[in-house]
Design an enzyme around this catalytic site. Structure first.
Site, short mmCIF file in Angstrom:
data_model
loop_
_atom_site.label_atom_id
_atom_site.label_comp_id
_atom_site.label_asym_id
_atom_site.label_seq_id
_atom_site.Cartn_x
_atom_site.Cartn_y
_atom_site.Cartn_z
N ALA A 61 0.85 -1.20 0.00
CA ALA A 61 0.00 0.00 0.00
C ALA A 61 0.88 1.24 0.00
CB ALA A 61 -0.89 -0.02 1.24
N GLY A 100 0.87 -5.21 0.89
CA GLY A 100 -0.19 -5.29 -0.12
C GLY A 100 0.33 -5.85 -1.43
N GLU A 103 0.05 -9.43 -1.03
CA GLU A 103 -1.38 -9.79 -1.06
C GLU A 103 -1.88 -9.80 -2.50
OE1 GLU A 103 -2.27 -6.76 1.93
OE2 GLU A 103 -3.23 -8.35 3.10
N GLU A 123 3.85 -5.21 7.43
CA GLU A 123 2.85 -4.29 8.00
C GLU A 123 3.02 -4.10 9.49
OE1 GLU A 123 2.19 -6.56 5.72
OE2 GLU A 123 0.64 -5.89 4.33
N1 3HC Z 1 4.62 3.50 0.15
C1 3HC Z 1 5.12 4.71 -0.16
N2 3HC Z 1 6.43 4.98 -0.27
C2 3HC Z 1 7.26 3.96 -0.06
C3 3HC Z 1 6.82 2.67 0.26
C4 3HC Z 1 5.42 2.45 0.35
N3 3HC Z 1 4.90 1.25 0.63
N4 3HC Z 1 7.88 1.87 0.42
C5 3HC Z 1 8.96 2.64 0.19
N5 3HC Z 1 8.59 3.89 -0.08
C6 3HC Z 1 9.46 5.02 -0.43
C7 3HC Z 1 10.33 5.45 0.73
O1 3HC Z 1 9.67 6.36 1.56
C8 3HC Z 1 11.50 6.08 0.01
O2 3HC Z 1 11.11 7.36 -0.37
P1 3HC Z 1 12.17 8.57 -0.42
O3 3HC Z 1 13.18 8.16 -1.44
O4 3HC Z 1 11.33 9.73 -0.77
O5 3HC Z 1 12.75 8.65 0.97
C9 3HC Z 1 11.63 5.25 -1.25
O6 3HC Z 1 10.39 4.57 -1.39
C10 3HC Z 1 12.73 4.22 -1.21
O7 3HC Z 1 12.59 3.49 0.01
P2 3HC Z 1 13.87 3.05 0.85
O8 3HC Z 1 14.77 4.22 1.04
O9 3HC Z 1 13.37 2.35 2.05
O10 3HC Z 1 14.57 2.07 -0.18
P3 3HC Z 1 15.15 0.62 0.05
O11 3HC Z 1 15.53 0.14 -1.29
O12 3HC Z 1 16.15 0.63 1.14
O13 3HC Z 1 13.91 -0.27 0.58
C11 3HC Z 1 11.71 -1.21 0.61
C12 3HC Z 1 12.80 -0.51 -0.23
C13 3HC Z 1 12.20 -2.57 1.08
C14 3HC Z 1 10.48 -1.37 -0.24
C15 3HC Z 1 11.42 -0.35 1.84
O14 3HC Z 1 11.18 0.98 1.45
C16 3HC Z 1 10.24 -0.80 2.65
O15 3HC Z 1 10.36 -1.66 3.49
N6 3HC Z 1 9.07 -0.19 2.39
C17 3HC Z 1 7.89 -0.43 3.16
C18 3HC Z 1 7.17 -1.64 2.64
C19 3HC Z 1 5.94 -1.87 3.47
O16 3HC Z 1 5.93 -1.74 4.66
N7 3HC Z 1 4.85 -2.23 2.79
C20 3HC Z 1 3.62 -2.47 3.45
C21 3HC Z 1 2.77 -1.24 3.37
S1 3HC Z 1 1.31 -1.38 4.34
C22 3HC Z 1 0.31 -2.36 3.42
O17 3HC Z 1 0.68 -2.84 2.36
C23 3HC Z 1 -1.06 -2.55 4.00
C24 3HC Z 1 -1.82 -3.61 3.30
O18 3HC Z 1 -1.63 -4.86 3.92
C25 3HC Z 1 -3.26 -3.32 3.31
#
Ligand code: 3HC
Ligand code: NAI
Length: 718
Positions: A61, A100, A103, A123
């Protein structure tokens, strides 16, 4: 958005496009729904492949949208549309399939992953649970224990592990999208009845209750008050005990509960804060985007004690050649043995490549003549450090960065010992340095932007989160620790016990209370610093024993040190341990008697101190110092402070960090409580709200991302 194309005549390809990680924004979700309808309606299209642009399937997400009103099609109907499709849908997983994103992949009928891809449900780290069917589909696919593990820890798995667990159908070293297209063609026309995970029965192992009980116990032990891990367990429980549709309802209820909790907001703030600190700026205007780091290939570490050993390991593991220097053969050989052990454990436990050959040991500082960067980690003694910096300045080749790991000494004073003060910065690692993720990069008034950029980048290469901070006593972390510790000591004088103070702080979510931490790191460390500052007075009675520089002072720590109670290492400190080096803290009746005697000697009457007072005095004094730090321009923004406290000082992540927490409590409330305690204890330092805190409170508690607008252009303190 999502792009639609036709490949090989009969495969409809949906490509997610939302850089940098193809997160499922409203536009992407809308795109997927529209493109799915299109693919299903085109008679020539026999199967569908979903992939992500630029080698990344999907990062889940779009967290950036969490704060705003939901627009676009929701995720759950979207994944149901995909799963219910009459044509086979194949996920081509390159790079990442997280949250997501996974998912989405689980709603597809097949999953093909590239061998370098990582998959997971992170998450929980954002205070949430997989809310688009992840908690209901994953246990159906891979069983309850494995699903509980992945969902409650948020750990990422490699494509190989995902294959082993049964999450993906095929792993390829070649182009995963091409492989998925071929695969999609090969399954055209086949029945999809057995491919819709939501229709699978959820496995029910015979020891189901015990599995859930163990999972709950485990999350309770490690959650430190975070509610998401336990809620994840409840959601998986619903997958086992309820039919799919009811389980989805339960997942939605639990997701909403978490989503609207303050913890999810705090964790999402923290997610962005940890990324924001890399966009650093300094008080004198240097910035991350205009400062170019220098190349560093070979580094040196001077002093191989507790810190130097960890720093050496961390450098070698990151691929740098290291020259490691000690004073004498005996210390050198002990250090060598310790470093080798640490490298071997790293290789065994975390699969880090063994890097023995990266390190050259020496007893001569002359050995550092050709390195690009030196990190000094000798005793915390200004005179000694000055001598070392003079030597380094004379020996090293021109242009070498000279860095110090001092915990709080003046960087500028050290820089002034060298021929090139612009090449000096602090690289303040935290113990154990090969494990702890935090690095404070401390710039002095003369540190060049290039040098700050180099130290920041070095930290990143070493796997650290680097935070740039200005030069002042204790920098950010240790400077804020001082008022926190002081309040804890005063509370003991006024009637509290170490156990009581620690319990309150641990209930708040700190991994360890302040007195347990003091026992762990050694009471003698602070004692030495206080002695050097002339604070430790031989007089232990009379009013003067508790006054320094006109302010109230508690000599309790000094008195314990005088009695040889240095904490765990001596088996006695604020607690007692079964032996020197023991780890299990037990309340010590001797200490309680000592505190009573001390109070009697100084005419102090013990009073009942409640939970709220312990928490507010310790935390609000620390927070107040944080605002002073912002006001002084030592930290560029609240995110810097919060990341330092979460990664370096055990602040509970689900509370965002001290500055975020202050905003959640309400800045006006923090001001009001500090004033309240100041009125009752006018002699206690650290309780007077600083002007920035007052100003922000008076301007109506602006949201934390607006604080920088209120913080006036910082005046450099340097
Ligand atoms: N949404 C929006 N922005 C995101 C994002 C996301 N899910 N994941 C990463 N980004 C952005 C970061 O904020 C960062 O932005 P910036 O350059 O402006 O600072 C950019 O992407 C790059 O991220 P990283 O610096 O962390 O880059 P890495 O390569 O080190 O890591 C990653 C990439 C492994 C994808 C890491 O960013 C990460 O763990 N992201 C979060 C993933 C996550 O938690 N997803 C679950 C979301 S909640 C969900 O899906 C709910 C659902 O179940 C309903
Ligand atoms: P330590 O006492 O464990 O090690 C210091 C080492 O430096 C000793 O092995 C000593 O033999 C060596 N040494 C002394 N003079 C030397 C010289 N001239 N040349 C080469 N080696 C020399 O100290 P520790 O704990 O590793 O601390 C080192 C520095 O790191 C200090 O400035 C300290 O404040 C800082 N620091 C310590 C932390 C901790 O938790 N221990 C955390 C963060 C910073």
């Amino acid at each position: 958005m999502a792009l639609y194309s036709r490949v090989s005549g009969s495969v409809g390809m949906i490509t997610l496009q939302n850089p940098p990680v193809n997160a499922l924004s409203a536009a992407v979700r809308q795109g997927i729904v529209d493109m799915m309808h299109r693919a299903l309606s085109e008679p020539e299209v026999k199967s569908v492949v979903i992939c992500g642009q630029n080698g990344k399937f999907c990062g889940g997400a779009d967290i950036r949208e969490f704060g705003a009103k939901m627009t676009g099609p929701p995720l759950v109907p979207m994944v149901h549309l995909i799963e219910a499709a009459s044509k086979p849908v194949v996920a081509a997983i390159e790079g990442i399939a997280l949250g997501g994103g996974l998912e989405l992949a689980l709603s597809c009928h097949y999953r093909i992953a590239h061998s370098k891809a990582r998959l997971g449900f992170p998450e929980v780290a954002l205070g949430l649970l997989p809310g688009a069917g992840g908690t209901q589909r994953l246990p159906r696919l891979i069983g309850v224990p494995a699903a509980l593990d992945l969902i409650t820890t948020g750990r990422h798995v490699t494509a190989a592990e995902a294959r082993q667990l049964g999450i993906v159908d095929e792993v390829t070293d070649l182009n995963a999208v091409d492989a998925a297209v071929k695969f999609a063609q090969s399954v055209t026309g086949k029945s999809l009845d057995a491919r819709r995970i939501s229709t699978y029965p959820c496995p029910r192992p015979p020891d189901l209750d015990a599995i859930f009980e163990r999972a709950m116990q485990q999350v309770r032990r490690s959650a430190r008050g975070a509610i998401a891990p336990g809620t994840c367990v409840q959601a998986v429980h619903a997958a086992v005990t309820l039919p799919y549709a009811k389980g989805m309802e339960r997942e939605r209820e639990l997701f909403s509960l978490l989503f609207t909790s303050g913890q999810a907001r705090a964790l999402q703030y923290y997610f962005f804060a940890q990324r924001a600190v890399s966009r650093w700026s300094t008080a004198n205007g240097a910035r991350w985007d205009t400062s170019k780091p220098r190349p560093v290939r070979k580094a040196a570490v001077i002093g191989l004690g507790t810190m130097g050993r960890g720093i050496t390991v961390s450098l070698a593991q990151a691929g740098f050649s290291v020259v490691a220097v000690e004073t004498q053969e005996k210390q050198l050989s002990e250090a060598k043995q310790a470093v080798s052990g640490m490298l071997e454990r790293g290789a065994k436990r975390r699969g880090v490549p063994l890097a023995h050959d990266k390190i050259k040991y020496s007893c001569s500082v002359q050995a550092v003549a050709d390195v690009d960067l030196v990190i000094e980690a000798v005793f915390e003694d200004m005179a000694l450090k000055k001598t070392v910096f003079q030597q380094l300045s004379a020996i090293c080749k021109p242009g070498v960065l000279l860095c110090t790991n001092t915990s709080g000494l003046d960087i500028d004073e050290l820089a002034s010992q060298t021929q090139s003060p612009e090449l000096v910065v602090g690289m303040h690692f935290f113990a154990p340095a090969h494990v702890m993720q935090l690095l404070e990069v401390v710039y002095g008034p003369r540190s060049s932007p290039e040098v700050v950029a180099t130290a920041m980048q070095m930290g990143k290469k070493m796997g650290k989160v680097s935070v740039a901070v200005g030069n002042c006593r204790g920098f950010v972390g240790n400077r804020m620790l001082k008022p926190y510790l002081e309040q804890a000591f005063f509370l003991l004088e006024e009637g509290a016990t170490p156990e009581q103070v620690d319990q309150v702080l641990e209930e708040f979510g700190f991994a360890m209370g302040v007195f347990k931490v003091s026992d762990l790191s050694g009471l003698d460390v602070g004692w030495k610093v206080r002695k050097a500052d002339g604070l430790v007075s031989p007089a232990s009675t009379g009013t003067s024993a508790r006054i320094r520089g006109g302010s109230r002072y508690s000599p309790l720590g000094d008195l314990l040190c005088e009695r040889g109670r240095f904490g765990q290492k001596t088996g006695r400190g604020w607690y007692q341990y079964d032996k020197p080096g023991g780890r299990v803290a037990k309340p010590d009746p001797w200490l309680h008697g000592f505190l009573e005697e001390y109070r009697a000697q100084h005419g102090l009457v013990a009073r009942h101190i409640d939970h709220q007072e312990v928490l507010e005095r310790c935390l609000y004094a620390l927070i107040n110092e944080g605002f002073q730090i912002l006001q002084d321009g030592i930290a560029a923004g609240p995110e810097d402070i919060d990341v330092i406290y979460v990664l370096g000082y055990g602040w509970p992540r689900h509370r965002g960090g001290p500055m975020f927490y202050a905003g959640q409590v309400g800045l006006d409330k923090v001001v009001e409580r500090l004033e309240h305690y100041q009125q009752i204890h006018p002699d206690v330092p650290g309780l007077q709200p600083c002007s920035l805190l007052r100003k922000l409170a008076a301007s109506g508690n602006p949201a934390i991302h607006k604080w920088r607008e209120v913080i006036q252009k910082p005046r450099s303190q340097l």
